[in-house]
Design a protein around this motif. Structure first.
Motif, PDB file in Angstrom:
ATOM      1  N   ILE A  18      51.851  -7.275  43.677  1.00 53.21           N
ATOM      2  CA  ILE A  18      52.625  -7.701  45.051  1.00 53.21           C
ATOM      3  C   ILE A  18      52.678  -9.264  44.866  1.00 53.21           C
ATOM      4  O   ILE A  18      51.762 -10.099  44.696  1.00 53.21           O
ATOM      5  CB  ILE A  18      51.419  -7.774  46.084  1.00 53.21           C
ATOM      6  N   GLY A  19      53.977  -9.944  44.900  1.00 51.16           N
ATOM      7  CA  GLY A  19      54.311 -11.161  44.561  1.00 51.16           C
ATOM      8  C   GLY A  19      54.705 -11.594  43.098  1.00 51.16           C
ATOM      9  O   GLY A  19      53.758 -11.921  42.365  1.00 51.16           O
ATOM     10  N   THR A  20      55.763 -11.405  42.601  1.00 50.82           N
ATOM     11  CA  THR A  20      56.142 -11.376  41.243  1.00 50.82           C
ATOM     12  C   THR A  20      56.418 -12.826  41.060  1.00 50.82           C
ATOM     13  O   THR A  20      55.860 -13.136  39.687  1.00 50.82           O
ATOM     14  CB  THR A  20      57.619 -10.873  41.201  1.00 50.82           C
ATOM     15  N   GLY A  21      56.463 -13.676  41.942  1.00 54.09           N
ATOM     16  CA  GLY A  21      56.653 -15.107  41.470  1.00 54.09           C
ATOM     17  C   GLY A  21      57.593 -15.313  40.108  1.00 54.09           C
ATOM     18  O   GLY A  21      58.765 -14.794  40.172  1.00 54.09           O
ATOM     19  N   THR A  22      57.065 -16.267  39.203  1.00 52.79           N
ATOM     20  CA  THR A  22      57.960 -16.339  38.108  1.00 52.79           C
ATOM     21  C   THR A  22      58.209 -15.190  37.291  1.00 52.79           C
ATOM     22  O   THR A  22      58.997 -15.198  36.266  1.00 52.79           O
ATOM     23  CB  THR A  22      57.442 -17.470  37.221  1.00 52.79           C
ATOM     24  N   GLY A  23      57.203 -14.187  37.278  1.00 48.25           N
ATOM     25  CA  GLY A  23      56.980 -13.220  36.344  1.00 48.25           C
ATOM     26  C   GLY A  23      56.115 -13.416  35.257  1.00 48.25           C
ATOM     27  O   GLY A  23      55.703 -12.427  34.330  1.00 48.25           O
ATOM     28  N   TYR A  24      55.297 -14.552  35.188  1.00 50.02           N
ATOM     29  CA  TYR A  24      54.365 -14.772  34.107  1.00 50.02           C
ATOM     30  C   TYR A  24      53.310 -13.677  34.003  1.00 50.02           C
ATOM     31  O   TYR A  24      52.918 -13.233  32.869  1.00 50.02           O
ATOM     32  CB  TYR A  24      54.039 -15.965  34.060  1.00 50.02           C
ATOM     33  N   SER A  25      52.706 -13.518  35.030  1.00 49.99           N
ATOM     34  CA  SER A  25      51.406 -12.763  35.343  1.00 49.99           C
ATOM     35  C   SER A  25      52.095 -11.199  35.212  1.00 49.99           C
ATOM     36  O   SER A  25      51.203 -10.200  34.550  1.00 49.99           O
ATOM     37  CB  SER A  25      50.832 -12.834  36.527  1.00 49.99           C
ATOM     38  N   THR A  26      53.250 -10.989  35.578  1.00 53.68           N
ATOM     39  CA  THR A  26      53.730  -9.667  35.297  1.00 53.68           C
ATOM     40  C   THR A  26      54.075  -9.288  33.768  1.00 53.68           C
ATOM     41  O   THR A  26      53.749  -8.200  33.554  1.00 53.68           O
ATOM     42  CB  THR A  26      55.323  -9.361  35.961  1.00 53.68           C
ATOM     43  N   ALA A  27      54.439 -10.425  33.199  1.00 56.28           N
ATOM     44  CA  ALA A  27      54.594 -10.121  31.524  1.00 56.28           C
ATOM     45  C   ALA A  27      53.239  -9.826  31.131  1.00 56.28           C
ATOM     46  O   ALA A  27      53.061  -9.090  29.982  1.00 56.28           O
ATOM     47  CB  ALA A  27      55.144 -11.356  31.222  1.00 56.28           C
ATOM     48  N   LEU A  28      52.128 -10.589  31.429  1.00 51.13           N
ATOM     49  CA  LEU A  28      50.718 -10.282  30.847  1.00 51.13           C
ATOM     50  C   LEU A  28      50.177  -8.832  31.326  1.00 51.13           C
ATOM     51  O   LEU A  28      49.709  -8.299  30.168  1.00 51.13           O
ATOM     52  CB  LEU A  28      49.887 -11.510  31.498  1.00 51.13           C
ATOM     53  N   LEU A  29      50.525  -8.485  32.196  1.00 47.33           N
ATOM     54  CA  LEU A  29      50.169  -7.145  32.780  1.00 47.33           C
ATOM     55  C   LEU A  29      50.861  -6.068  31.699  1.00 47.33           C
ATOM     56  O   LEU A  29      50.417  -5.059  31.445  1.00 47.33           O
ATOM     57  CB  LEU A  29      50.602  -6.707  34.354  1.00 47.33           C
TER      58      LEU A  29
END
Length: 399
Positions: free
Chosen positions: A129-140
């Motif tokens: 919840i909360g993509t933001g810049t996408g950095y944590s998404t990329a780590l996931l």
């Protein structure tokens, strides 16, 4: 623009610093940090803090590569949007501009502490919840695989930039524009839910969309300080139970964000139904643990500090506009330690908060990790898990 292939050294150095600080323990997460180029998620630029609440825009394509790389791999949060719309490339001048941050790339140490707390396993499906810049998404995605990650952001522009950044490094995941408080039912159920924004309470929709045994990790709290990172496990009975695992601060989820209380504060607090001396001064709320306890007790209340007249000493308020209730605090005329509280409206805000703070003090003033919570469809239930704690439980009903 920094070439991601040239920042291998910086990524490895960041991973080493995070490991040394204790934010990074797991080899699989370390490999993710070493593989994902953070600078790819900072375009078109960032806002750097300046005095008096102003922000200086810094554009990626106008910044020398060494300087941009140092900034990207510094362990700090980097603001990427102001006031819900303004990005650095839209600033009409390179001079500092006023504004309130509404999107950012969170400091890597906090990102990794949260991801490690999530305790993911191979093959699990995660909702962010909360993509933001996408950095944590990329780590996931590096950890679980891009098809096992769904990320939701309420801001179409933020979601689009994050998706573009993810695609630029070869990651095609489920990036959704929508209200993250509703989760994303089409891809449910999930094994893990992680929120990179703060909420006043955990939406029960997240519990519904999490498999039994799954984990939800989110920040509780709406004040600039005093947030608590809540980690709960969903049970087969449709409830979720866990604890506050540490102090943390995040931007508020936009759907729950409240406009700041401004205007004539004296008029807002004109009609008091009671006045008394306090047993706990409002200055206690300057401390992190009392602040999170207060927010868990009256999650819709806002804390306001102000001077009501020229030369008058500062006054403190709790306002819950939706419930037309307030608490106004004033120091004593002779001794600033002797505070009084005036309360008005149908809810005695400070009575509720003070009872919890007194019990916390009687328990020996434990840290935030002593707070336990249980989430049901109708309420949030809280208690202190301490050998010295009195038998105090409190709840916040959702209806």
């Amino acid at each position: 623009m920094t070439d991601p292939t040239t920042t291998t050294t910086e990524r490895h150095a960041l991973a080493a610093r995070l490991a040394q600080s204790g934010a990074l323990h797991t080899p699989t997460w370390r490999r993710a940090v070493e593989a994902v180029p953070r600078e790819a998620f900072l375009h078109p630029g960032v806002f750097l803090p300046e005095p008096r609440g102003r922000w200086r825009p810094l554009l990626a394509d106008r910044t020398p590569e060494p300087e941009w790389a140092r900034l990207a791999y510094s362990d700090q949060s980097l603001v990427t949007q102001l006031d819900g719309s303004l990005t650095p490339d839209q600033a009409t001048t390179p001079e500092p501009v006023p504004g309130v941050p509404t999107s950012s790339s969170t400091e890597p140490a906090l990102v990794l502490r949260m991801l490690e707390s999530l305790e993911v396993e191979e093959g699990q499906e995660a909702l962010e919840i909360g993509t933001g810049t996408g950095y944590s998404t990329a780590l996931l995605c590096h950890r679980l695989g891009e098809d096992n990650v769904t990320t939701v952001d309420v801001d179409p522009g933020v979601a689009r930039r994050a998706d573009d950044a993810l695609e630029s490094i070869g990651v095609s995941t489920w990036t959704v524009t929508g209200d993250g408080l509703l989760g994303h039912p089409p891809r449910a159920p999930y094994d893990r839910v992680i929120a990179t924004c703060a909420v006043r309470r955990v939406p029960y929709t997240w519990v519904r969309q999490t498999r039994p045994g799954g984990v939800i990790l989110t920040t509780l709290g709406s004040w600039p300080h005093g947030g608590g990172l809540a980690k709960v496990t969903v049970g087969a009975d449709g409830t979720a139970e866990g604890r506050i695992v540490g102090p943390v601060s995040f931007m508020q989820a936009r759907a729950q964000a409240q406009p700041p209380v401004t205007g004539d504060l004296a008029a807002r607090a004109a009609y008091a139904d009671s006045e008394r001396e306090v047993r706990v001064p409002p200055t206690a709320l300057d401390e992190w643990t009392p602040a999170i306890l207060a927010q868990l007790t009256v999650p819709d209340a806002q804390l306001v500090h102000a001077r009501t007249a020229e030369g008058e000493r500062q006054r403190t308020y709790l306002f819950a506009p939706g419930r037309e209730s307030f608490a106004e605090f004033a120091p004593g005329p002779r001794n600033a330690a002797d505070w009084t509280v005036r309360q008005g409206g149908p809810v005695r805000l400070w009575d509720q908060v003070e009872e919890v703070l007194l019990a916390w003090r009687d328990a020996g003033s434990p840290g935030v990790d002593a707070v336990r919570l249980r989430i049901t469809e109708g309420a949030h239930h809280y208690w202190l898990d301490s050998a010295n704690a009195p038998p105090l439980r409190w709840e916040h009903a959702l209806r």
